[in-house]
Motif scaffolding. Structure first.
Motif, PDB file in Angstrom:
ATOM      1  N   GLY A   8       0.523  -0.984   0.286  1.00  0.00           N
ATOM      2  CA  GLY A   8       0.167   0.045   0.377  1.00  0.00           C
ATOM      3  C   GLY A   8       1.001   1.230  -0.283  1.00  0.00           C
ATOM      4  N   PRO A   9       0.526   1.950   0.186  1.00  0.00           N
ATOM      5  CA  PRO A   9      -0.963   2.647   0.609  1.00  0.00           C
ATOM      6  C   PRO A   9      -2.213   2.276  -0.080  1.00  0.00           C
ATOM      7  N   TYR A  10      -3.329   2.098  -0.120  1.00  0.00           N
ATOM      8  CA  TYR A  10      -4.815   2.586  -0.519  1.00  0.00           C
ATOM      9  C   TYR A  10      -5.407   3.305   0.148  1.00  0.00           C
ATOM     10  N   ALA A  11      -5.624   4.035  -0.887  1.00  0.00           N
ATOM     11  CA  ALA A  11      -6.306   5.919  -0.988  1.00  0.00           C
ATOM     12  C   ALA A  11      -7.723   5.472  -1.107  1.00  0.00           C
ATOM     13  N   ALA A  12      -9.036   6.009  -0.492  1.00  0.00           N
ATOM     14  CA  ALA A  12     -10.370   5.854  -0.523  1.00  0.00           C
ATOM     15  C   ALA A  12     -10.535   7.787  -1.644  1.00  0.00           C
ATOM     16  N   VAL A  13     -10.922   7.673  -2.656  1.00  0.00           N
ATOM     17  CA  VAL A  13     -10.510   8.923  -3.311  1.00  0.00           C
ATOM     18  C   VAL A  13     -12.042   9.160  -3.862  1.00  0.00           C
ATOM     19  N   VAL A  14     -12.363  10.465  -4.177  1.00  0.00           N
ATOM     20  CA  VAL A  14     -13.325  11.043  -4.317  1.00  0.00           C
ATOM     21  C   VAL A  14     -14.407  10.588  -5.465  1.00  0.00           C
ATOM     22  N   ASP A  15     -13.560  10.128  -6.547  1.00  0.00           N
ATOM     23  CA  ASP A  15     -14.790   9.018  -7.273  1.00  0.00           C
ATOM     24  C   ASP A  15     -15.334   8.228  -7.232  1.00  0.00           C
ATOM     25  N   GLY A  16     -15.669   7.088  -6.377  1.00  0.00           N
ATOM     26  CA  GLY A  16     -16.009   6.510  -5.915  1.00  0.00           C
ATOM     27  C   GLY A  16     -15.414   5.244  -5.985  1.00  0.00           C
ATOM     28  N   ARG A  17     -14.119   5.199  -5.982  1.00  0.00           N
ATOM     29  CA  ARG A  17     -12.893   4.455  -5.768  1.00  0.00           C
ATOM     30  C   ARG A  17     -11.666   3.578  -5.178  1.00  0.00           C
ATOM     31  N   ILE A  18     -10.810   2.955  -4.545  1.00  0.00           N
ATOM     32  CA  ILE A  18      -9.963   3.220  -4.358  1.00  0.00           C
ATOM     33  C   ILE A  18      -8.971   2.734  -4.902  1.00  0.00           C
ATOM     34  N   LEU A  19      -7.742   3.757  -4.444  1.00  0.00           N
ATOM     35  CA  LEU A  19      -6.948   3.481  -5.104  1.00  0.00           C
ATOM     36  C   LEU A  19      -5.212   2.707  -4.846  1.00  0.00           C
ATOM     37  N   LYS A  20      -4.654   1.521  -5.342  1.00  0.00           N
ATOM     38  CA  LYS A  20      -3.427   1.055  -4.755  1.00  0.00           C
ATOM     39  C   LYS A  20      -1.982   1.559  -5.313  1.00  0.00           C
ATOM     40  N   TRP A  21      -1.216   2.104  -4.491  1.00  0.00           N
ATOM     41  CA  TRP A  21       0.079   2.668  -4.307  1.00  0.00           C
ATOM     42  C   TRP A  21       0.982   1.531  -4.841  1.00  0.00           C
ATOM     43  N   ARG A  22       1.702   1.050  -6.179  1.00  0.00           N
ATOM     44  CA  ARG A  22       2.505   0.090  -6.602  1.00  0.00           C
ATOM     45  C   ARG A  22       3.665   0.499  -6.288  1.00  0.00           C
ATOM     46  N   GLY A  23       3.815   1.927  -5.732  1.00  0.00           N
ATOM     47  CA  GLY A  23       5.714   2.593  -5.954  1.00  0.00           C
ATOM     48  C   GLY A  23       5.693   3.106  -7.319  1.00  0.00           C
ATOM     49  N   HIS A  24       7.321   3.984  -7.297  1.00  0.00           N
ATOM     50  CA  HIS A  24       7.053   4.934  -8.192  1.00  0.00           C
ATOM     51  C   HIS A  24       7.530   4.535  -9.330  1.00  0.00           C
ATOM     52  N   ASP A  25       7.375   3.140  -9.932  1.00  0.00           N
ATOM     53  CA  ASP A  25       7.144   2.515 -11.821  1.00  0.00           C
ATOM     54  C   ASP A  25       5.796   3.082 -11.934  1.00  0.00           C
ATOM     55  N   LEU A  26       5.238   2.075 -11.144  1.00  0.00           N
ATOM     56  CA  LEU A  26       3.778   1.192 -11.726  1.00  0.00           C
ATOM     57  C   LEU A  26       2.838   2.760 -11.282  1.00  0.00           C
ATOM     58  N   GLY A  27       2.887   3.022 -10.128  1.00  0.00           N
ATOM     59  CA  GLY A  27       2.135   4.259  -9.492  1.00  0.00           C
ATOM     60  C   GLY A  27       0.913   4.104  -9.038  1.00  0.00           C
ATOM     61  N   TRP A  28      -0.145   4.699  -8.853  1.00  0.00           N
ATOM     62  CA  TRP A  28      -1.577   3.973  -8.585  1.00  0.00           C
ATOM     63  C   TRP A  28      -2.470   3.447  -9.356  1.00  0.00           C
ATOM     64  N   VAL A  29      -2.452   2.310  -8.816  1.00  0.00           N
ATOM     65  CA  VAL A  29      -3.301   1.562  -9.746  1.00  0.00           C
ATOM     66  C   VAL A  29      -5.028   0.997  -9.289  1.00  0.00           C
ATOM     67  N   GLU A  30      -6.300   1.108 -10.063  1.00  0.00           N
ATOM     68  CA  GLU A  30      -6.992   0.931  -9.033  1.00  0.00           C
ATOM     69  C   GLU A  30      -7.286  -0.873  -8.688  1.00  0.00           C
ATOM     70  N   PHE A  31      -7.591  -0.696  -7.523  1.00  0.00           N
ATOM     71  CA  PHE A  31      -8.330  -2.199  -6.800  1.00  0.00           C
ATOM     72  C   PHE A  31      -9.505  -1.993  -6.768  1.00  0.00           C
ATOM     73  N   ALA A  32     -10.631  -1.239  -6.141  1.00  0.00           N
ATOM     74  CA  ALA A  32     -11.585  -1.546  -5.456  1.00  0.00           C
ATOM     75  C   ALA A  32     -12.433  -0.700  -5.817  1.00  0.00           C
ATOM     76  N   TYR A  33     -13.856  -0.950  -5.906  1.00  0.00           N
ATOM     77  CA  TYR A  33     -14.927   0.786  -6.082  1.00  0.00           C
ATOM     78  C   TYR A  33     -15.919  -0.274  -5.465  1.00  0.00           C
ATOM     79  N   THR A  34     -17.034   0.861  -4.700  1.00  0.00           N
ATOM     80  CA  THR A  34     -18.247   0.608  -4.265  1.00  0.00           C
ATOM     81  C   THR A  34     -19.037   0.941  -4.543  1.00  0.00           C
ATOM     82  N   SER A  35     -19.572   1.350  -6.017  1.00  0.00           N
ATOM     83  CA  SER A  35     -20.587   1.570  -6.553  1.00  0.00           C
ATOM     84  C   SER A  35     -20.382   1.207  -7.613  1.00  0.00           C
ATOM     85  N   PRO A  36     -21.262   0.195  -9.073  1.00  0.00           N
ATOM     86  CA  PRO A  36     -21.479  -0.051  -9.623  1.00  0.00           C
ATOM     87  C   PRO A  36     -21.651   0.589 -11.236  1.00  0.00           C
ATOM     88  N   LEU A  37     -22.209   1.929 -11.121  1.00  0.00           N
ATOM     89  CA  LEU A  37     -22.746   3.026 -11.585  1.00  0.00           C
ATOM     90  C   LEU A  37     -21.072   3.661 -11.951  1.00  0.00           C
TER      91      LEU A  37
END
Length: 369
Positions: free
Chosen positions: A64-93
Motif C-alpha cells: 500500500g497505501p490504499y487510498a479512498a478517493v472522490v470518484d468512488g474508487r480505492i486506489l493502491k500505490w504500487r511504487g514510483h514505477d507503477l504508480g496508483w492502480v485501481e483496486f476496488a470501487y463501491t458502486s457499479p454505476l
C-alpha cells in the motif's frame, strides 16, 4: 458638502481596506495554536490522479497505501514505477463519475480498515453504508446499511475487533450524506451514532448516540474502549467496551480545530487529522443553533468551506495520549502551501507518518527519523 470638501476616492478606498483587514482578523483569521511544530512542509508529496484520499490503509502483507478517493474508487500505490492502480470501487454505476467532485451514484468511500485474518477490506461509504471487498479487489458488497430501524446515511470511519468478530463504525448523520458534511457541523443536529456490528449474528446495535457529526473512530490498543471525535465541537468521546465501566461513556479529550479520522499508533497513542483550525465566525455559528440553521439555508457550500478555514488552506495533525487523552503533539503546515485539509494521520511501524486529505489530490509521507 461642497465638492472641494469631499473625501478623495483613494482615502475612502484606504479606509475600506483597513476595515476589511480588521474585520478579517477578528472574524475569519484562524486560531494561532501554541506549541505547534511547523514541520509538515518537510513531508514528501505523492500525487494522485484523483482528488480526496480521505483515508489510507495497508493490507496484511504491508502493501500500500490504499487510498479512498472522490470518484468512488480505492486506489493502491504500487511504487514510483507503477504508480496508483485501481483496486476496488463501491458502486457499479461508473458512467458519470468525476475525479474532482462527489457524484452520489458513484459512492464516496471514506474510512478504510483491512481485516488481517481474511485480507478483506472494509469500507465506510458516505452514501452506501459499510461495504467489503476481498483481497483481489473489484466491486465491493454491502455489509450493513441499517441499525435499529434507521438507515445508515453517513458511514464515516470504522475499526475492527478481530478477536470478537465485530465492527464498530460511525454514522455521522441521519439526514445528510458526505457532500453536506459541513452543514452537519454547523446546524446543531445531534443524530450521530456509533454502531456495533456482529459479523456472526449480523446484528447492528447502537452503542453511542446523540453525537454532533462524529467523524473519526478507533479502538485502543487492548480493545477495552473506543474513541470517536465530533468535528463540530472537537470533543473526543470514549465508550468503554470491557472492564468495570463497560457500556458507559465519558469525554476522553478535546482537540483544536475540526477533527477528522483517528488512527491508533504502534505505541498505543492516537493521531487525529485536523481539517482546519477554528475562527470566531465559525464559533458563532457552532454555538448558536439559529445561526447555523440560517447558514444552512442561505450560504453556498463552497463559501462555507472557505469561511471555516478563514479562506486559508491549512495542514494540521494532533497526537493524543492513548491513556489520558492529553494532547502530546501538534504538527502543522502554517502556510498551507504544501499540505492542506488533512483528514488522516497514520503512523507506521517504521516511524513514518502518512497523511490523507479530504480534498487535495495527494498523500504525504514524513520521515521523522
Amino acid at each position: 458638502m461642497p465638492t472641494s470638501q469631499k473625501a478623495p476616492a483613494w482615502a475612502i478606498a484606504a479606509v475600506l481596506a483597513v476595515f476589511a483587514v480588521i474585520a478579517y482578523q477578528i472574524l475569519f483569521a484562524p486560531d494561532d495554536l501554541k506549541g505547534t511544530k511547523n514541520i509538515l512542509p518537510m513531508a514528501k508529496t505523492i500525487p494522485l490522479p484523483v482528488d480526496g484520499p480521505e483515508s489510507i490503509e495497508w493490507d496484511p502483507q504491508g502493501e500500500g497505501p490504499y487510498a479512498a478517493v472522490v470518484d468512488g474508487r480505492i486506489l493502491k500505490w504500487r511504487g514510483h514505477d507503477l504508480g496508483w492502480v485501481e483496486f476496488a470501487y463501491t458502486s457499479p454505476l461508473r458512467g458519470n463519475c468525476s475525479r474532482h467532485e462527489v457524484v452520489p451514484t458513484c459512492g464516496r468511500p471514506l474510512g478504510l480498515s483491512f481485516e488481517k485474518k481474511t485480507g478483506d477490506l472494509y469500507i465506510c461509504d458516505g452514501y452506501l453504508g459499510v461495504m467489503k471487498v476481498g483481497p483481489e479487489g473489484g466491486l465491493a458488497e454491502l455489509v450493513v446499511d441499517h441499525a435499529e430501524g434507521r438507515k445508515v446515511m453517513f458511514a464515516n470511519q470504522m475499526d475492527i475487533d478481530e478477536e470478537e468478530d465485530v465492527l464498530y463504525f460511525n454514522d455521522s448523520s441521519d439526514k445528510y450524506h458526505f457532500r453536506e458534511v459541513f452543514y452537519v457541523i454547523f446546524n446543531g443536529e445531534r443524530s450521530g451514532r456509533v454502531i456495533r456490528f456482529n459479523k456472526m449474528t449480523k446484528e447492528a446495535k447502537v452503542v453511542m448516540d446523540n453525537l454532533r457529526c462524529n467523524n473519526g473512530l478507533a479502538l485502543n490498543k487492548d480493545r477495552s474502549f473506543l474513541i470517536t471525535c465530533e468535528s463540530a465541537t472537537g470533543l473526543v468521546h470514549r465508550y468503554w467496551i470491557k472492564g468495570p465501566k463497560a457500556g458507559t461513556r465519558d469525554i476522553f479529550s478535546k482537540v483544536p480545530g475540526y477533527p477528522d479520522n483517528i488512527r491508533l499508533t504502534p505505541t498505543g497513542d492516537f493521531w487525529l487529522g485536523i481539517h482546519c483550525k477554528k475562527n470566531l465566525i465559525g464559533r458563532l455559528m457552532l454555538n448558536n443553533k439559529w445561526l447555523g440553521k440560517l447558514v444552512e439555508k442561505t450560504v453556498p457550500l463552497n463559501f462555507l468551506i472557505g469561511e471555516m478555514h478563514g479562506f486559508r488552506q491549512q495542514g494540521i495533525a494532533v497526537k493524543i495520549s492513548g491513556e489520558t487523552g492529553e494532547v502530546l503533539e501538534i504538527l502543522e503546515d502554517k502556510e498551507g502551501k504544501h499540505m492542506q485539509y488533512v483528514s488522516e494521520a497514520y503512523e507506521r511501524d517504521d516511524g513514518k507518518l502518512w497523511f490523507g486529505s479530504v480534498f487535495s489530490p495527494a498523500v504525504w509521507v514524513l520521515d521523522r527519523k
